[in-house]
Design a protein around this motif. Sequence first.
Motif, short mmCIF file in Angstrom:
data_model
loop_
_atom_site.label_atom_id
_atom_site.label_comp_id
_atom_site.label_asym_id
_atom_site.label_seq_id
_atom_site.Cartn_x
_atom_site.Cartn_y
_atom_site.Cartn_z
N GLU A 135 0.83 -1.20 0.00
CA GLU A 135 0.00 0.00 0.00
C GLU A 135 0.87 1.25 0.00
N LEU A 136 1.96 1.24 0.76
CA LEU A 136 2.87 2.37 0.77
C LEU A 136 3.42 2.63 -0.63
N MET A 137 3.83 1.58 -1.34
CA MET A 137 4.34 1.73 -2.70
C MET A 137 3.28 2.37 -3.59
N GLU A 138 2.06 1.93 -3.49
CA GLU A 138 0.99 2.48 -4.33
C GLU A 138 0.74 3.95 -4.02
N VAL A 307 19.06 19.16 9.61
CA VAL A 307 17.65 19.15 10.00
C VAL A 307 17.04 17.83 9.56
N GLU A 308 16.37 17.17 10.50
CA GLU A 308 15.64 15.94 10.20
C GLU A 308 14.18 16.33 10.02
N ARG A 309 13.77 16.47 8.76
CA ARG A 309 12.40 16.85 8.47
C ARG A 309 11.54 15.58 8.44
N GLN A 310 10.50 15.52 9.28
CA GLN A 310 9.78 14.28 9.53
C GLN A 310 8.28 14.44 9.35
N THR A 311 7.63 13.37 8.89
CA THR A 311 6.17 13.36 8.78
C THR A 311 5.62 12.07 9.35
N LEU A 312 4.36 12.12 9.76
CA LEU A 312 3.64 10.94 10.22
C LEU A 312 2.26 10.94 9.57
N ARG A 313 1.89 9.80 8.98
CA ARG A 313 0.56 9.66 8.41
C ARG A 313 0.14 8.19 8.49
N ARG A 314 -1.16 7.96 8.48
CA ARG A 314 -1.69 6.60 8.52
C ARG A 314 -2.20 6.21 7.13
N LEU A 315 -1.93 4.98 6.74
CA LEU A 315 -2.46 4.45 5.49
C LEU A 315 -3.88 3.93 5.72
#
Length: 439
Positions: A135-138, A307-315
């Motif tokens: 799903e991440l790849m898609e 700088v460590e630029r970071q994100t969080l999201r749910r599939l």
Amino acid sequence: MISDKLVLPFAGAVICLLVLSSKQVRAIVAKYFQSPILNDKANTETKEEKPKQTMQKPSPLMITPEQVKNWDDRPWRPFRWPYHQTMSIYKLDINHWLDMDKYYWHYIQEKERIWHKYGRENIDWLPESEDACLELMEIVTEHMVDRYPLLFTVLADKKEKGKIIRNELTKEILDMTLPLKEHPLMYVTKMAKEDFYVVLKNPTDGLHYLVAAAVPFPGGSFGINHKIGKHLDIIHDDVPYYHEKLKKSMERWFEKLDEFSPVERASWYITWDHKLKVNNIYQLPKFVPNLESDMKSTDPKDFNIRVERQTLRRLPRSRAIIFTNHPIFYSIDEMKDEPNVPSLLRKIIYEAPESIIKYKNFQFIRDHISGYLDSLINRQKDLGLISDDTPVKTLPTYPFAHWTKTDFDMHNGWSNPKFPEKKPDYRESMQAETKFGNE
């Protein structure tokens, strides 16, 4: 001497809510996850049915491969004072989930080199991550095609069987039709310059575990093989204040994250190189026995902020939580005319909580660069950018540079106006820097 410790950007992404009351914690949850503040009354009241939400799609950014060669990412300045350990998260504009800049080619080449040399030490997965990785790849493919139509071309769309695309930046054709010829994380690695962590809740104990990761650029002295399959408590074992302040809140925070509310944040440290896998500041004496002399022989103006630029999201389908990390380098020199930045840096490296100073190895470099920072502070006073009475505090444009909103250029991205003739560019340095045995 620098200690042999693990430094994990993923850990930094969730150092949150450490100094807040339970009421403040619940307020933050409500703010960022668009839910009522959680209390007994809210849980028992009948809620009105809300319109069905849909995943936000990015807006097309019509830049060409040639333009990317001069494209600058957003200028992060995540410096805070007073220095409290908080999440410091912001609602993520989906347009910036996977950003583009002129270092793209170097990052992709480094990913390939690290994979061939270190393999599953930096990119690994467990069997239970299969659906989430697919799903991440898609979703990464869809995002890159939608956001950068001139950089990623769909050659064939076989619907449920997958797509074939051409990366116009690298000219590589990526056949992602089923059955896949490579693991989904490998395709993700060839499209985006970010690192990816895949976290899933274990149905047996209800806790969250790292089940897959493509992390060529941890910055510190560890491999994913030390973290894969581990619970969040193990992953964050070295994070300051985690066990005392954060442990109980962590699982609740992950549980609340939904697919419609992605967030972003940034952390940082100081080093004197541009390496992606292991920065000099976190090198080990067995690989670089002359590390201290190397550091002291480096001109302070050549030190960088990583700088460590970071994100969080749910599939939405697998319910996996995806954490991304994208390292970006800024020299201290390029920020010298930004009011209060040198003052903030000097104050933080000497006066931050001792556990943070140790965690980021500030004590190793601070005496070497403090004189340079003092000269920049005095220079800003001479130029009238600050005065003796200017308080040292978080920038009003935090977490970005003060010129971000006014100096966007459709052909160059965000360009520092203090560099009108020659923009900061570290590609040559990146290529020339000596690699050690663990890089």
